[in-house]
Design a protein around this motif. Structure first.
Motif, PDB file in Angstrom:
ATOM      1  N   ILE A   1       0.848  -1.192   0.000  1.00 46.07           N
ATOM      2  CA  ILE A   1       0.000   0.000   0.000  1.00 46.07           C
ATOM      3  C   ILE A   1       0.880   1.238   0.000  1.00 46.07           C
ATOM      4  CG2 ILE A   1      -1.841   1.266   1.159  1.00 46.07           C
ATOM      5  CD1 ILE A   1      -2.668  -1.294   2.529  1.00 46.07           C
ATOM      6  N   THR A   2       0.669   2.103  -0.955  1.00 45.87           N
ATOM      7  CA  THR A   2       1.362   3.383  -1.003  1.00 45.87           C
ATOM      8  C   THR A   2       0.322   4.488  -1.119  1.00 45.87           C
ATOM      9  OG1 THR A   2       1.599   3.211  -3.407  1.00 45.87           O
ATOM     10  CG2 THR A   2       3.453   2.435  -2.056  1.00 45.87           C
ATOM     11  N   GLY A   3       0.763   5.709  -0.948  1.00 44.80           N
ATOM     12  CA  GLY A   3      -0.158   6.834  -1.020  1.00 44.80           C
ATOM     13  C   GLY A   3       0.426   7.995  -1.794  1.00 44.80           C
ATOM     14  N   GLN A   4      -0.377   8.991  -1.994  1.00 45.15           N
ATOM     15  CA  GLN A   4       0.080  10.245  -2.572  1.00 45.15           C
ATOM     16  C   GLN A   4      -0.809  11.348  -2.027  1.00 45.15           C
ATOM     17  OE1 GLN A   4       2.545  12.243  -3.443  1.00 45.15           O
ATOM     18  NE2 GLN A   4       3.143  10.523  -4.781  1.00 45.15           N
ATOM     19  N   GLN A   5      -0.266  12.561  -1.934  1.00 48.11           N
ATOM     20  CA  GLN A   5      -1.025  13.642  -1.328  1.00 48.11           C
ATOM     21  C   GLN A   5      -0.655  14.982  -1.964  1.00 48.11           C
ATOM     22  OE1 GLN A   5       0.183  13.271   2.781  1.00 48.11           O
ATOM     23  NE2 GLN A   5       2.137  14.287   2.452  1.00 48.11           N
ATOM     24  N   ALA A   6      -1.551  15.942  -1.799  1.00 43.33           N
ATOM     25  CA  ALA A   6      -1.313  17.307  -2.281  1.00 43.33           C
ATOM     26  C   ALA A   6      -2.175  18.248  -1.448  1.00 43.33           C
ATOM     27  CB  ALA A   6      -1.635  17.432  -3.761  1.00 43.33           C
ATOM     28  N   LEU A   7      -1.849  19.515  -1.497  1.00 42.70           N
ATOM     29  CA  LEU A   7      -2.611  20.544  -0.795  1.00 42.70           C
ATOM     30  C   LEU A   7      -2.911  21.686  -1.750  1.00 42.70           C
ATOM     31  CD1 LEU A   7      -0.536  20.771   2.519  1.00 42.70           C
ATOM     32  CD2 LEU A   7      -2.906  19.990   2.351  1.00 42.70           C
ATOM     33  N   SER A   8      -4.096  22.242  -1.635  1.00 50.37           N
ATOM     34  CA  SER A   8      -4.427  23.453  -2.384  1.00 50.37           C
ATOM     35  C   SER A   8      -5.260  24.358  -1.489  1.00 50.37           C
ATOM     36  CB  SER A   8      -5.187  23.117  -3.673  1.00 50.37           C
ATOM     37  OG  SER A   8      -6.420  22.494  -3.390  1.00 50.37           O
ATOM     38  N   ALA A   9      -5.244  25.645  -1.786  1.00 50.37           N
ATOM     39  CA  ALA A   9      -5.939  26.610  -0.934  1.00 50.37           C
ATOM     40  C   ALA A   9      -6.397  27.809  -1.751  1.00 50.37           C
ATOM     41  CB  ALA A   9      -5.027  27.060   0.208  1.00 50.37           C
ATOM     42  N   ASP A  10      -7.300  28.571  -1.175  1.00 51.31           N
ATOM     43  CA  ASP A  10      -7.764  29.796  -1.823  1.00 51.31           C
ATOM     44  C   ASP A  10      -8.235  30.768  -0.748  1.00 51.31           C
ATOM     45  OD1 ASP A  10      -8.298  31.535  -3.881  1.00 51.31           O
ATOM     46  OD2 ASP A  10     -10.242  30.643  -4.409  1.00 51.31           O
ATOM     47  N   THR A  11      -8.124  32.057  -1.059  1.00 44.99           N
ATOM     48  CA  THR A  11      -8.601  33.126  -0.180  1.00 44.99           C
ATOM     49  C   THR A  11      -9.411  34.102  -1.010  1.00 44.99           C
ATOM     50  OG1 THR A  11      -6.699  32.974   1.315  1.00 44.99           O
ATOM     51  CG2 THR A  11      -7.919  35.051   1.326  1.00 44.99           C
ATOM     52  N   ARG A  12     -10.534  34.548  -0.467  1.00 41.20           N
ATOM     53  CA  ARG A  12     -11.367  35.517  -1.180  1.00 41.20           C
ATOM     54  C   ARG A  12     -11.924  36.528  -0.190  1.00 41.20           C
ATOM     55  NH1 ARG A  12     -13.292  36.567  -6.080  1.00 41.20           N
ATOM     56  NH2 ARG A  12     -12.006  34.844  -6.841  1.00 41.20           N
ATOM     57  N   TYR A  13     -11.910  37.791  -0.617  1.00 42.46           N
ATOM     58  CA  TYR A  13     -12.432  38.887   0.194  1.00 42.46           C
ATOM     59  C   TYR A  13     -13.736  39.383  -0.417  1.00 42.46           C
ATOM     60  CZ  TYR A  13      -7.571  39.062   1.844  1.00 42.46           C
ATOM     61  OH  TYR A  13      -6.328  38.749   2.357  1.00 42.46           O
ATOM     62  N   VAL A  14     -14.718  39.641   0.423  1.00 42.00           N
ATOM     63  CA  VAL A  14     -15.968  40.253  -0.016  1.00 42.00           C
ATOM     64  C   VAL A  14     -16.057  41.621   0.641  1.00 42.00           C
ATOM     65  CG1 VAL A  14     -18.486  40.106  -0.017  1.00 42.00           C
ATOM     66  CG2 VAL A  14     -17.101  38.026  -0.291  1.00 42.00           C
ATOM     67  N   ILE A  15     -16.220  42.670  -0.186  1.00 42.71           N
ATOM     68  CA  ILE A  15     -16.226  44.042   0.342  1.00 42.71           C
ATOM     69  C   ILE A  15     -17.405  44.833  -0.228  1.00 42.71           C
ATOM     70  CG2 ILE A  15     -13.721  43.989   0.512  1.00 42.71           C
ATOM     71  CD1 ILE A  15     -13.652  45.934  -1.891  1.00 42.71           C
ATOM     72  N   ALA A  16     -17.680  45.957   0.404  1.00 42.85           N
ATOM     73  CA  ALA A  16     -18.697  46.889  -0.093  1.00 42.85           C
ATOM     74  C   ALA A  16     -17.988  47.951  -0.920  1.00 42.85           C
ATOM     75  CB  ALA A  16     -19.446  47.522   1.072  1.00 42.85           C
ATOM     76  N   ALA A  17     -18.389  48.118  -2.158  1.00 39.49           N
ATOM     77  CA  ALA A  17     -17.722  49.036  -3.069  1.00 39.49           C
ATOM     78  C   ALA A  17     -18.465  50.366  -3.150  1.00 39.49           C
ATOM     79  CB  ALA A  17     -17.632  48.413  -4.460  1.00 39.49           C
ATOM     80  N   PRO A  18     -17.825  51.475  -2.717  1.00 38.83           N
ATOM     81  CA  PRO A  18     -18.482  52.791  -2.777  1.00 38.83           C
ATOM     82  C   PRO A  18     -18.906  53.176  -4.188  1.00 38.83           C
ATOM     83  CG  PRO A  18     -16.501  52.881  -1.441  1.00 38.83           C
ATOM     84  CD  PRO A  18     -16.489  51.555  -2.128  1.00 38.83           C
ATOM     85  N   GLU A  19     -18.057  52.832  -5.173  1.00 37.70           N
ATOM     86  CA  GLU A  19     -18.378  53.218  -6.543  1.00 37.70           C
ATOM     87  C   GLU A  19     -19.601  52.472  -7.071  1.00 37.70           C
ATOM     88  OE1 GLU A  19     -15.343  49.860  -6.806  1.00 37.70           O
ATOM     89  OE2 GLU A  19     -15.733  51.631  -5.568  1.00 37.70           O
ATOM     90  N   LYS A  20     -19.997  51.409  -6.366  1.00 39.13           N
ATOM     91  CA  LYS A  20     -21.183  50.641  -6.745  1.00 39.13           C
ATOM     92  C   LYS A  20     -22.303  50.841  -5.730  1.00 39.13           C
ATOM     93  CE  LYS A  20     -18.522  47.088  -9.191  1.00 39.13           C
ATOM     94  NZ  LYS A  20     -18.227  45.638  -9.319  1.00 39.13           N
ATOM     95  N   LYS A  21     -22.270  51.996  -5.067  1.00 38.24           N
ATOM     96  CA  LYS A  21     -23.283  52.363  -4.073  1.00 38.24           C
ATOM     97  C   LYS A  21     -23.393  51.332  -2.954  1.00 38.24           C
ATOM     98  CE  LYS A  21     -26.010  55.017  -7.425  1.00 38.24           C
ATOM     99  NZ  LYS A  21     -27.336  55.224  -8.038  1.00 38.24           N
ATOM    100  N   GLY A  22     -22.247  50.825  -2.530  1.00 38.05           N
ATOM    101  CA  GLY A  22     -22.220  49.887  -1.418  1.00 38.05           C
ATOM    102  C   GLY A  22     -22.496  48.451  -1.779  1.00 38.05           C
ATOM    103  N   ALA A  23     -22.707  48.164  -3.059  1.00 37.12           N
ATOM    104  CA  ALA A  23     -22.956  46.786  -3.470  1.00 37.12           C
ATOM    105  C   ALA A  23     -21.718  45.932  -3.185  1.00 37.12           C
ATOM    106  CB  ALA A  23     -23.300  46.734  -4.954  1.00 37.12           C
ATOM    107  N   LEU A  24     -21.938  44.697  -2.857  1.00 35.32           N
ATOM    108  CA  LEU A  24     -20.824  43.813  -2.519  1.00 35.32           C
ATOM    109  C   LEU A  24     -20.166  43.257  -3.775  1.00 35.32           C
ATOM    110  CD1 LEU A  24     -22.466  41.758   0.381  1.00 35.32           C
ATOM    111  CD2 LEU A  24     -20.930  43.732   0.586  1.00 35.32           C
ATOM    112  N   HIS A  25     -18.854  43.123  -3.714  1.00 35.83           N
ATOM    113  CA  HIS A  25     -18.144  42.377  -4.737  1.00 35.83           C
ATOM    114  C   HIS A  25     -16.946  41.712  -4.091  1.00 35.83           C
ATOM    115  CE1 HIS A  25     -15.152  45.621  -5.033  1.00 35.83           C
ATOM    116  NE2 HIS A  25     -14.407  44.764  -5.719  1.00 35.83           N
ATOM    117  N   SER A  26     -16.299  40.804  -4.820  1.00 30.71           N
ATOM    118  CA  SER A  26     -15.225  40.023  -4.207  1.00 30.71           C
ATOM    119  C   SER A  26     -13.958  40.056  -5.048  1.00 30.71           C
ATOM    120  CB  SER A  26     -15.677  38.571  -4.018  1.00 30.71           C
ATOM    121  OG  SER A  26     -15.705  37.891  -5.252  1.00 30.71           O
TER     122      SER A  26
END
Length: 308
Positions: free
Chosen positions: A152-177
């Motif tokens: 029995i052998t194995g294999q492995q990997a890792l992946s990740a992600d980061t995302r920010y959600v903010i209120a955009a003044p130029e869009k009248k406070g609408a959220l974007h990421s």
């Protein structure tokens, strides 16, 4: 499903359990052999292991592995944050498993676990509803198990992600990421969220140092969500071989206590727990995992690291 070959591990018990109770659990649940119960033990009883590290295969590997967060607006200030993971090995594996954790402002809000036999590819996703600006972090442990000629052998990997959600003044406070800050507004929000997260994790670390009487200057500290940076370089103070095994053993424990939510009373939800902090002793002898659950309780796991 799982081969019952016994293997040595680099773990030791931090608290005594009841062997009779373990054997009863094994008999009733029929999930894994005894060695899986001895992998990770915090100051509580043992859960049943599912993710299992095996020596890494030299000929089989991951050709693709990704974690992706996507922002999907709803009405008003509400939205879905979708966590999607994909992975593929260069040939079908006896068993494929992916474990993913999703955090909002440093607290667990979602988790994914999928497994499939005799396949090379795994695809999974989950949507979590949210509102208002936040920082989201996700990390996935991709795992494959190969059986050939009773080996029995194995294999492995890792992946990740980061995302920010903010209120955009130029869009009248609408959220974007965004994932990478480009505009001055995005850069400003990123600084705020990053500082808030750093402050939260630093507070948990300081409380753990005091509660568990640790010598903080003896450890290198890595947030779990940054662990994917150590796919091609070893963890501090370890060889590459030690590092890869330590990461595999680490996810055995994380699966037990964060995905299953095992504790001394059985299982409990871990939603709301903080991003685990990995403390690697500068001697390379062991590592600790520190996190705080929603009820304010601090948890400590310990993993012994065999000499190279």
């Amino acid at each position: 499903m799982r081969n019952k070959q016994k293997q040595k591990t680099g773990f030791r018990l931090l608290e005594h359990g009841t062997r009779l109770r373990i054997m009863m659990l094994l008999f009733l649940l029929h999930l894994i052999p005894l060695y899986g119960l001895l992998q990770w033990l915090p100051f509580s009883n043992e859960p049943i292991a599912v993710v299992k590290f095996f020596p890494l295969d030299s000929e089989r590997y991951f050709t693709d592995f990704t974690t992706h967060l996507s922002f999907q607006p709803r009405q008003g200030n509400r939205y879905d944050m979708e966590l999607a993971t994909t992975s593929k090995t260069n040939e079908p594996a006896y068993l494929r498993q992916d474990v993913a954790l999703l955090y909002e402002d440093g607290e667990l809000i979602g988790k994914l676990f999928n497994w499939k036999e005799n396949t090379a590819t795994l695809v999974q996703s989950v949507k979590e509803e949210a509102a208002n600006p936040h920082r989201f972090d996700a990390i996935t442990y991709h795992h494959a198990e190969f059986h050939e000629n009773d080996q029995i052998t194995g294999q492995q990997a890792l992946s990740a992600d980061t995302r920010y959600v903010i209120a955009a003044p130029e869009k009248k406070g609408a959220l974007h990421s965004f994932s990478q800050a480009v505009t001055p507004e995005e850069q400003s929000w990123k600084v705020v969220f990053d500082r808030q997260l750093q402050k939260k994790l630093q507070k948990v670390l300081q409380q753990a140092i005091e509660s568990f009487k640790l010598h903080g200057d003896e450890y290198e500290v890595i947030p779990l969500t940054a662990l994917n940076s150590y796919l091609k370089q070893p963890l501090p103070g370890l060889t590459m071989k030690q590092s890869m095994e330590a990461i595999g053993r680490l996810w055995e424990g994380l699966y037990h206590y964060l995905v299953v939510g095992a504790n001394e009373e059985g299982t409990a939800s871990t939603i709301g727990s903080t991003i685990p902090l990995i403390l690697i002793h500068r001697s390379g002898s062991h590592l600790l995992v520190i996190y705080q659950t929603k009820d304010g309780k601090l948890h400590q796991l310990r993993q012994e690291i065999p000499a190279s």
